[in-house]
Design an enzyme around this catalytic site. Structure first.
Site, PDB file in Angstrom:
ATOM      1  N   VAL A  80     -20.030  15.919   4.586  1.00 55.89           N
ATOM      2  CA  VAL A  80     -18.846  15.203   4.102  1.00 55.89           C
ATOM      3  C   VAL A  80     -17.737  16.198   3.755  1.00 55.89           C
ATOM      4  O   VAL A  80     -16.573  16.002   4.124  1.00 55.89           O
ATOM      5  CB  VAL A  80     -19.188  14.330   2.867  1.00 55.89           C
ATOM      6  CG1 VAL A  80     -17.946  13.640   2.338  1.00 55.89           C
ATOM      7  CG2 VAL A  80     -20.247  13.293   3.222  1.00 55.89           C
ATOM      8  N   TYR A 128     -33.876  11.436  -7.039  1.00 50.92           N
ATOM      9  CA  TYR A 128     -32.471  11.485  -6.601  1.00 50.92           C
ATOM     10  C   TYR A 128     -31.684  10.343  -7.225  1.00 50.92           C
ATOM     11  O   TYR A 128     -30.575  10.522  -7.742  1.00 50.92           O
ATOM     12  CB  TYR A 128     -32.466  11.376  -5.075  1.00 50.92           C
ATOM     13  CG  TYR A 128     -31.133  11.258  -4.392  1.00 50.92           C
ATOM     14  CD1 TYR A 128     -30.396  12.397  -4.069  1.00 50.92           C
ATOM     15  CD2 TYR A 128     -30.622  10.018  -4.015  1.00 50.92           C
ATOM     16  CE1 TYR A 128     -29.173  12.284  -3.401  1.00 50.92           C
ATOM     17  CE2 TYR A 128     -29.412   9.903  -3.355  1.00 50.92           C
ATOM     18  CZ  TYR A 128     -28.693  11.033  -3.041  1.00 50.92           C
ATOM     19  OH  TYR A 128     -27.491  10.924  -2.379  1.00 50.92           O
ATOM     20  N   PRO A 136     -20.812   5.565  -1.274  1.00 46.70           N
ATOM     21  CA  PRO A 136     -20.914   5.356   0.176  1.00 46.70           C
ATOM     22  C   PRO A 136     -22.290   4.844   0.571  1.00 46.70           C
ATOM     23  O   PRO A 136     -23.242   4.984  -0.188  1.00 46.70           O
ATOM     24  CB  PRO A 136     -20.691   6.759   0.743  1.00 46.70           C
ATOM     25  CG  PRO A 136     -21.079   7.693  -0.336  1.00 46.70           C
ATOM     26  CD  PRO A 136     -21.003   6.959  -1.653  1.00 46.70           C
ATOM     27  N   HIS A 157     -31.572  12.236   7.934  1.00 46.19           N
ATOM     28  CA  HIS A 157     -31.421  10.778   7.931  1.00 46.19           C
ATOM     29  C   HIS A 157     -31.594  10.223   9.349  1.00 46.19           C
ATOM     30  O   HIS A 157     -31.707  10.975  10.312  1.00 46.19           O
ATOM     31  CB  HIS A 157     -30.042  10.396   7.381  1.00 46.19           C
ATOM     32  CG  HIS A 157     -29.891  10.645   5.917  1.00 46.19           C
ATOM     33  ND1 HIS A 157     -29.002  11.563   5.402  1.00 46.19           N
ATOM     34  CD2 HIS A 157     -30.533  10.113   4.846  1.00 46.19           C
ATOM     35  CE1 HIS A 157     -29.088  11.568   4.080  1.00 46.19           C
ATOM     36  NE2 HIS A 157     -30.012  10.699   3.713  1.00 46.19           N
TER      37      HIS A 157
HETATM   38  N1  LIG Z   1     -25.546  11.957   3.936  1.00 51.28           N
HETATM   39  C1  LIG Z   1     -25.533  10.684   3.578  1.00 51.28           C
HETATM   40  O1  LIG Z   1     -25.914   9.776   4.354  1.00 51.28           O
HETATM   41  C2  LIG Z   1     -25.032  10.298   2.203  1.00 51.28           C
HETATM   42  C3  LIG Z   1     -25.075   8.929   1.849  1.00 51.28           C
HETATM   43  C4  LIG Z   1     -24.610   8.558   0.589  1.00 51.28           C
HETATM   44  C5  LIG Z   1     -24.110   9.515  -0.287  1.00 51.28           C
HETATM   45  N2  LIG Z   1     -24.101  10.832   0.081  1.00 51.28           N
HETATM   46  C6  LIG Z   1     -23.557  11.805  -0.887  1.00 51.28           C
HETATM   47  O2  LIG Z   1     -22.501  12.513  -0.253  1.00 51.28           O
HETATM   48  C7  LIG Z   1     -22.420  13.831  -0.786  1.00 51.28           C
HETATM   49  C8  LIG Z   1     -22.339  14.832   0.351  1.00 51.28           C
HETATM   50  O3  LIG Z   1     -23.509  14.717   1.151  1.00 51.28           O
HETATM   51  P1  LIG Z   1     -23.666  15.475   2.553  1.00 51.28           P
HETATM   52  O4  LIG Z   1     -24.405  14.562   3.436  1.00 51.28           O
HETATM   53  O5  LIG Z   1     -22.369  16.082   2.952  1.00 51.28           O
HETATM   54  O6  LIG Z   1     -24.693  16.617   2.130  1.00 51.28           O
HETATM   55  P2  LIG Z   1     -25.002  18.005   2.860  1.00 51.28           P
HETATM   56  O7  LIG Z   1     -24.430  18.038   4.217  1.00 51.28           O
HETATM   57  O8  LIG Z   1     -26.458  18.252   2.678  1.00 51.28           O
HETATM   58  O9  LIG Z   1     -24.183  19.028   1.966  1.00 51.28           O
HETATM   59  C9  LIG Z   1     -24.576  19.313   0.649  1.00 51.28           C
HETATM   60  C10 LIG Z   1     -23.540  20.220   0.034  1.00 51.28           C
HETATM   61  O10 LIG Z   1     -23.945  20.499  -1.308  1.00 51.28           O
HETATM   62  C11 LIG Z   1     -23.902  21.904  -1.498  1.00 51.28           C
HETATM   63  N3  LIG Z   1     -24.887  22.331  -2.473  1.00 51.28           N
HETATM   64  C12 LIG Z   1     -26.223  22.040  -2.492  1.00 51.28           C
HETATM   65  N4  LIG Z   1     -26.812  22.712  -3.513  1.00 51.28           N
HETATM   66  C13 LIG Z   1     -25.825  23.434  -4.125  1.00 51.28           C
HETATM   67  C14 LIG Z   1     -25.802  24.334  -5.220  1.00 51.28           C
HETATM   68  N5  LIG Z   1     -26.917  24.646  -5.913  1.00 51.28           N
HETATM   69  N6  LIG Z   1     -24.618  24.902  -5.571  1.00 51.28           N
HETATM   70  C15 LIG Z   1     -23.489  24.607  -4.877  1.00 51.28           C
HETATM   71  N7  LIG Z   1     -23.437  23.768  -3.841  1.00 51.28           N
HETATM   72  C16 LIG Z   1     -24.612  23.184  -3.467  1.00 51.28           C
HETATM   73  C17 LIG Z   1     -24.216  22.501  -0.115  1.00 51.28           C
HETATM   74  O11 LIG Z   1     -23.770  23.840  -0.077  1.00 51.28           O
HETATM   75  P3  LIG Z   1     -24.392  24.925   0.995  1.00 51.28           P
HETATM   76  O12 LIG Z   1     -24.606  24.168   2.276  1.00 51.28           O
HETATM   77  O13 LIG Z   1     -23.304  25.951   1.087  1.00 51.28           O
HETATM   78  O14 LIG Z   1     -25.672  25.397   0.407  1.00 51.28           O
HETATM   79  C18 LIG Z   1     -23.419  21.564   0.771  1.00 51.28           C
HETATM   80  O15 LIG Z   1     -22.056  21.962   0.795  1.00 51.28           O
HETATM   81  C19 LIG Z   1     -23.628  13.992  -1.696  1.00 51.28           C
HETATM   82  O16 LIG Z   1     -23.219  13.826  -3.032  1.00 51.28           O
HETATM   83  C20 LIG Z   1     -24.559  12.868  -1.292  1.00 51.28           C
HETATM   84  O17 LIG Z   1     -25.369  12.455  -2.348  1.00 51.28           O
HETATM   85  C21 LIG Z   1     -24.546  11.238   1.300  1.00 51.28           C
END
Ligand SMILES: NC(=O)c1ccc[n+]([C@@H]2O[C@H](COP(=O)([O-])OP(=O)(O)OC[C@H]3O[C@@H](n4cnc5c(N)ncnc54)[C@H](OP(=O)(O)O)[C@@H]3O)[C@@H](O)[C@H]2O)c1
Length: 306
Positions: free
Chosen positions: A12, A130, A157, A173
């Site tokens: 995202v 979670y 979302p 996913h």
């Molecule tokens: N994916 C979905 O289908 C979905 C659905 C509903 C809601 N969401 C929400 O949307 C948001 C973004 O999700 P996404 O799918 O983009 O996730 P993602 O691709 O897994 O990215 C996770 C992000 O969090 C960062 N992160 C993880 N641990 C960290 C730490 N200890 N310190 C600093 N940064 C950290 C990662 O940084 P690095 O990669 O640099 O380690 C990465 O930038 C989340 O809040 C998630 O709960 C996602």
């Protein structure tokens, strides 16, 4: 506005780079600041002087990742969220928008999912670590609003897909896992086995739509209530597989293993509140978003998150 985005290296977060905006966006991943460490969070906010924060960083995963690592998912998410919100409050950052997820809703809700139901019962047992950490993010946001009068908000979302997703078959996913499975099968000329009947329906939203929606909320939304922002268009898993196969040009055999489990038949969410506020908002059609995602995957393969 100067907007700090945590999770800026994720699926995202990286979608913000494709948007045209006059805002100054500061995107950070964990190698810049580890949000599990309070001092890193202080440094990040002190050095960035943000007008607003979009808090996306999280430990994220599919059903298997969530249940195999349920304790880690709870700990990492609750610590990151608590650090970010409390430090933003101490530095008097005037707006923080945090991301929740429809998978934190109760296991037995009334469909479609509406924002008032988030705390009405236990979440599904596969992802309770979670889910409770994310629910507490909503609680902390409301508590800060009430005690300190800061304009902190949350958005919800549903399933998101897009470039830079996690394409692991173990922890990813459904959309990225299906893209990987079908693309691998095409390269190796093999058949593909899917789990279940394919009949359950799900909603999917393109990461770039989520990024656009979040900017609109930072600019315009001041409500204490969370707000659902995903597309409410549903597709069956069977038709999703058909769409992905067509885009990938996979024409091998696809078997549906009906002995394997599949989730609830439907989990529709209501985005009525969001659409009432932003009636001109248009979601990218699934076929268009999937094509862009698959083009990106094929171009970058194997240098993607596998
Ligand atoms: N994916 C979905 O289908 C979905 C659905 C509903 C809601 N969401 C929400 O949307 C948001 C973004 O999700 P996404 O799918 O983009 O996730 P993602 O691709 O897994 O990215 C996770 C992000 O969090 C960062 N992160 C993880 N641990 C960290 C730490 N200890 N310190 C600093 N940064 C950290 C990662 O940084 P690095 O990669 O640099 O380690 C990465 O930038 C989340 O809040 C998630 O709960 C996602």
């Amino acid at each position: 506005m100067r907007i700090l985005i945590t999770g800026g290296t994720g699926m995202v977060g990286s979608a913000f780079s494709s948007l045209e905006t006059d805002h100054d966006l500061l995107l950070y991943g964990s190698s810049a600041y580890n949000l599990l460490r309070e001092q890193d969070v202080c440094d990040m906010i002190y050095r960035s002087h943000p007008d607003a924060i979009i808090h996306l960083a999280a430990r994220v995963g599919g059903v298997k990742g969530n249940s195999d690592f349920v304790s880690d998912f709870f700990y990492e998410n609750i610590v990151m969220n608590t650090n970010v919100l409390e430090t933003a409050r101490k530095y008097n950052v005037s707006k923080v928008l945090s991301l929740l997820s429809t998978c934190i809703y109760p296991d037995n809700p009334t469909y479609p999912l509406t924002e008032d139901q988030i705390h009405n019962g236990e979440p599904h047992k596969s992802n309770f670590g979670y889910a409770y950490a994310k629910r507490m993010l909503e609680v902390q946001t409301r508590a800060i609003r009430q005690q300190y009068g800061l304009n902190y908000i949350t958005a919800v979302p549903n399933n998101i897909y897009g470039q830079k997703d996690n394409f692991s078959l173990e922890t990813g996913h459904v959309v990225p896992a299906m893209i990987r499975k079908l693309y691998d099968a095409k390269l190796k000329n093999e058949k593909v086995e899917h789990w279940g009947t394919g009949k359950p329906k799900r909603e999917f939203t393109y990461s770039k739509d989520i990024a656009r929606a979040l900017l609109l909320l930072v600019e315009n939304y001041e409500g204490a209530e969370p707000i659902n922002i995903g597309s409410s268009q549903e597709i069956s898993i069977f038709n999703l597989a058909g769409l992905i196969s067509e885009i990938i040009e996979y024409d091998g055999d696809e078997i549906w293993n009906t002995d394997m489990p599949e989730g609830q038949f439907e989990k529709p969410s209501s985005n009525e509140k969001f659409i009432n506020l932003f009636p001109n908002f248009e979601y990218t059609p699934l076929a268009v978003g999937l094509r862009e995602t698959i083009d990106w995957y094929v171009k970058n393969y194997p240098n993607v998150r596998l």
